[in-house]
Design a protein around this motif. Structure first.
Motif, mmCIF file in Angstrom:
data_model
loop_
_atom_site.group_PDB
_atom_site.id
_atom_site.type_symbol
_atom_site.label_atom_id
_atom_site.label_comp_id
_atom_site.label_asym_id
_atom_site.label_seq_id
_atom_site.Cartn_x
_atom_site.Cartn_y
_atom_site.Cartn_z
ATOM 1 N N ARG A 178 19.294 -14.110 24.588
ATOM 2 C CA ARG A 178 17.848 -14.244 24.681
ATOM 3 C C ARG A 178 17.401 -14.947 25.957
ATOM 4 O O ARG A 178 16.308 -14.710 26.457
ATOM 5 C CB ARG A 178 17.331 -15.004 23.448
ATOM 6 C CG ARG A 178 15.822 -14.953 23.285
ATOM 7 C CD ARG A 178 15.384 -15.253 21.890
ATOM 8 N NE ARG A 178 15.692 -16.609 21.453
ATOM 9 C CZ ARG A 178 15.252 -17.131 20.300
ATOM 10 N NH1 ARG A 178 14.491 -16.394 19.497
ATOM 11 N NH2 ARG A 178 15.573 -18.354 19.950
ATOM 12 N N ALA A 187 18.483 -12.868 30.090
ATOM 13 C CA ALA A 187 17.116 -12.341 30.063
ATOM 14 C C ALA A 187 16.776 -11.549 31.324
ATOM 15 O O ALA A 187 15.925 -10.654 31.294
ATOM 16 C CB ALA A 187 16.115 -13.485 29.888
ATOM 17 N N HIS A 221 15.653 -5.674 23.404
ATOM 18 C CA HIS A 221 14.209 -5.957 23.436
ATOM 19 C C HIS A 221 13.426 -4.898 22.657
ATOM 20 O O HIS A 221 12.423 -4.356 23.137
ATOM 21 C CB HIS A 221 13.718 -6.036 24.884
ATOM 22 C CG HIS A 221 14.450 -7.049 25.705
ATOM 23 N ND1 HIS A 221 14.152 -8.391 25.678
ATOM 24 C CD2 HIS A 221 15.500 -6.917 26.557
ATOM 25 C CE1 HIS A 221 14.971 -9.043 26.492
ATOM 26 N NE2 HIS A 221 15.805 -8.173 27.027
ATOM 27 N N SER A 230 11.102 -10.475 21.703
ATOM 28 C CA SER A 230 10.822 -9.595 22.833
ATOM 29 C C SER A 230 11.109 -8.171 22.391
ATOM 30 O O SER A 230 12.268 -7.793 22.201
ATOM 31 C CB SER A 230 11.700 -9.966 24.030
ATOM 32 O OG SER A 230 11.540 -9.037 25.082
ATOM 33 N N TYR A 283 9.315 -5.397 23.871
ATOM 34 C CA TYR A 283 8.441 -4.629 24.759
ATOM 35 C C TYR A 283 8.922 -3.197 24.987
ATOM 36 O O TYR A 283 8.141 -2.298 25.311
ATOM 37 C CB TYR A 283 8.309 -5.334 26.118
ATOM 38 C CG TYR A 283 9.540 -5.281 26.975
ATOM 39 C CD1 TYR A 283 9.723 -4.248 27.894
ATOM 40 C CD2 TYR A 283 10.528 -6.243 26.864
ATOM 41 C CE1 TYR A 283 10.865 -4.188 28.673
ATOM 42 C CE2 TYR A 283 11.664 -6.191 27.644
ATOM 43 C CZ TYR A 283 11.825 -5.160 28.548
ATOM 44 O OH TYR A 283 12.962 -5.110 29.312
ATOM 45 N N THR A 284 10.244 -2.952 24.826
ATOM 46 C CA THR A 284 10.757 -1.611 25.116
ATOM 47 C C THR A 284 10.372 -0.599 24.044
ATOM 48 O O THR A 284 10.237 0.586 24.336
ATOM 49 C CB THR A 284 12.284 -1.625 25.254
ATOM 50 O OG1 THR A 284 12.865 -2.038 24.015
ATOM 51 C CG2 THR A 284 12.737 -2.563 26.364
#
Length: 430
Positions: free
Chosen positions: A145, A149, A217, A335, A337-338
């Motif tokens: 994480r 990153a 992600h 996370s 976002y993808t």
């Protein structure tokens, strides 16, 4: 400068791990205070059996009302170690709503609803840390994480359940059968009275969901993880593996597609070459192999369970969360976002080891080879042994999709000359 007002911690659950957390908080109080910048005070411990003697924990801290404890309003951090979905989910949500950050080791809940819990934590501006949910004492979630990153992780391959690794290692090293190895694991305390969650891969699948979500992600839930247990692995499978220069491990495998457009997450037994670093992981130890663009290949290894090792991970999170409380900040959240889709198991491409019981007569091998060819599965090697009209045929394939292999196996079962499909095992790590 040391802050004088202590940070108050509520502990939910005081079993093997919880009691170790309480012990370390007491015996290492001065060191923890120095590292955090403020004293840490155990403010309450919620348990189901209040009459049980808990050495080192004052009786006045014990309560059976976990909800009241997390609702107090003066609690800075709630450490959730009760496991399961409910009441853990409700208690964690209540803790956020009443001003506390949360440290958890609850892999089942995080695999099922980690995104929902992260959303509530973000809404309340609180931390949710869970290093202890995967691989015990091994620092793994924080490196994925935070340390990685800035990198692109492509694959996470690992042994994330100590019970299954102990059983398979015992079968490999001694020639024992599955039940014999399980009995020894139970006698030594490595296996639960009901080992289903371990040997059927449920525990590893929950961890795979967590790892895949962090590594790629994207949101990966437990239902997205393909799962096979290891109860059908036999001594004959190990003999075949040794003949190929391999051993067998129950693996959690999380992969990004070559085109980057999707991910997969799966848990199943697999043959891996003896030269692979995971092949040498013995006993009840865990190890996770991470492959990324910039860092290359990384391996994390250590004890994956047990009171003290898991408590070490919990305390590491506790220190981080307490530091954030003092600074008024929060650590990294979810996370996703993808928003990558999770591909079905049928699209996974790997090699296979198939053992068939066949009639020992001319033409059988040609029939079997024809079936493989018709389904687009290329054969790498074939080994045949025959006696008294019966024979075993071991086929190792080149890379093929899982869907193609399944179609091949169904067609093989319909051949009159095939008495049965003795075993199917994937070959990984090459």
């Amino acid at each position: 400068m040391m802050r004088t007002r202590p940070l108050k911690v509520a502990l939910l659950g005081c079993g093997v791990v919880g009691s170790e957390v309480a012990r370390i908080m007491t015996t290492h109080a001065a060191d923890l205070a120095a590292r955090i910048g403020a004293p840490v005070e155990l403010a309450g411990v919620a348990v189901r059996r209040p009459d049980k003697v808990r050495e080192g924990i004052p009786a006045e801290l014990i309560t059976t009302d976990a909800t009241a404890l997390v609702k107090r309003g003066d609690i800075d951090v709630v450490v959730e170690l009760i496991g399961g979905i409910e009441p853990a989910r409700s208690l964690i949500t209540t803790a956020f709503e009443h001003g506390a950050s949360v440290v958890s080791a609850n892999k089942a809940l995080l695999a099922q609803d980690g995104a929902g819990l992260h959303a509530i934590a973000e809404e309340q501006n609180k931390d949710l840390y869970y290093e202890a949910a995967v691989a015990g004492a091994i620092p793994l979630i924080r490196p994925l994480r935070e340390s990685l990153a800035g990198d692109k992780v492509n694959r996470v391959l690992g042994i994330v359940n100590g019970t299954t690794n102990f059983i398979l290692d015992k079968m490999d090293s001694t020639g024992a059968g599955y039940q014999e190895a399980l009995d020894e694991a139970s006698a030594l305390g490595y296996a639960e009275a009901d080992p289903t969650a371990d040997v059927e891969g449920f525990d590893a699948a929950a961890k795979a969901a967590i790892l895949a979500g962090i590594a790629f992600h994207t949101r990966v839930r437990l239902d997205d993880v393909y799962r096979e247990g290891m109860t059908e692995v036999t001594a004959a499978d190990f003999a075949s593996a040794k003949g190929m220069g391999c051993t067998i491990k129950l693996l959690a495998i999380c992969e990004r597609a070559a085109d980057g457009g999707s991910v997969t997450a799966r848990v199943h037994p697999a043959m891996i070459p003896l030269a692979h670093p995971l092949a040498s992981v013995r006993g009840a130890y865990n190890a996770v192999f991470v492959e990324s663009d910039a860092a290359g290949q990384l391996m994390f290894y250590g004890p994956g369970a047990g009171g003290a090792p898991t408590a070490s991970a919990v305390l590491g999170d506790l220190v981080a969360v307490c530091r954030n409380r003092i600074s008024g900040a929060t650590g990294p959240g979810a996370s996703a976002y993808t928003q990558l889709p999770v591909s079905p198991m049928g699209e996974v491409v790997t090699r296979y080891h198939i053992s068939l019981d066949v009639a020992d007569k001319p033409g059988v091998l040609a029939q079997v080879a024809t079936v493989f060819a018709e389904h687009g599965v290329s054969i790498d090697t074939v080994r045949q042994q025959g006696k008294d009209g019966e024979a075993s045929l071991v086929v190792v394939t080149h890379h093929a999709s899982d869907a193609s292999l399944n179609g091949t196996v169904e067609a093989l079962r319909n051949l009159d000359t095939v008495r049965g499909v003795a075993s199917i095992m994937r070959v990984e790590g090459e």
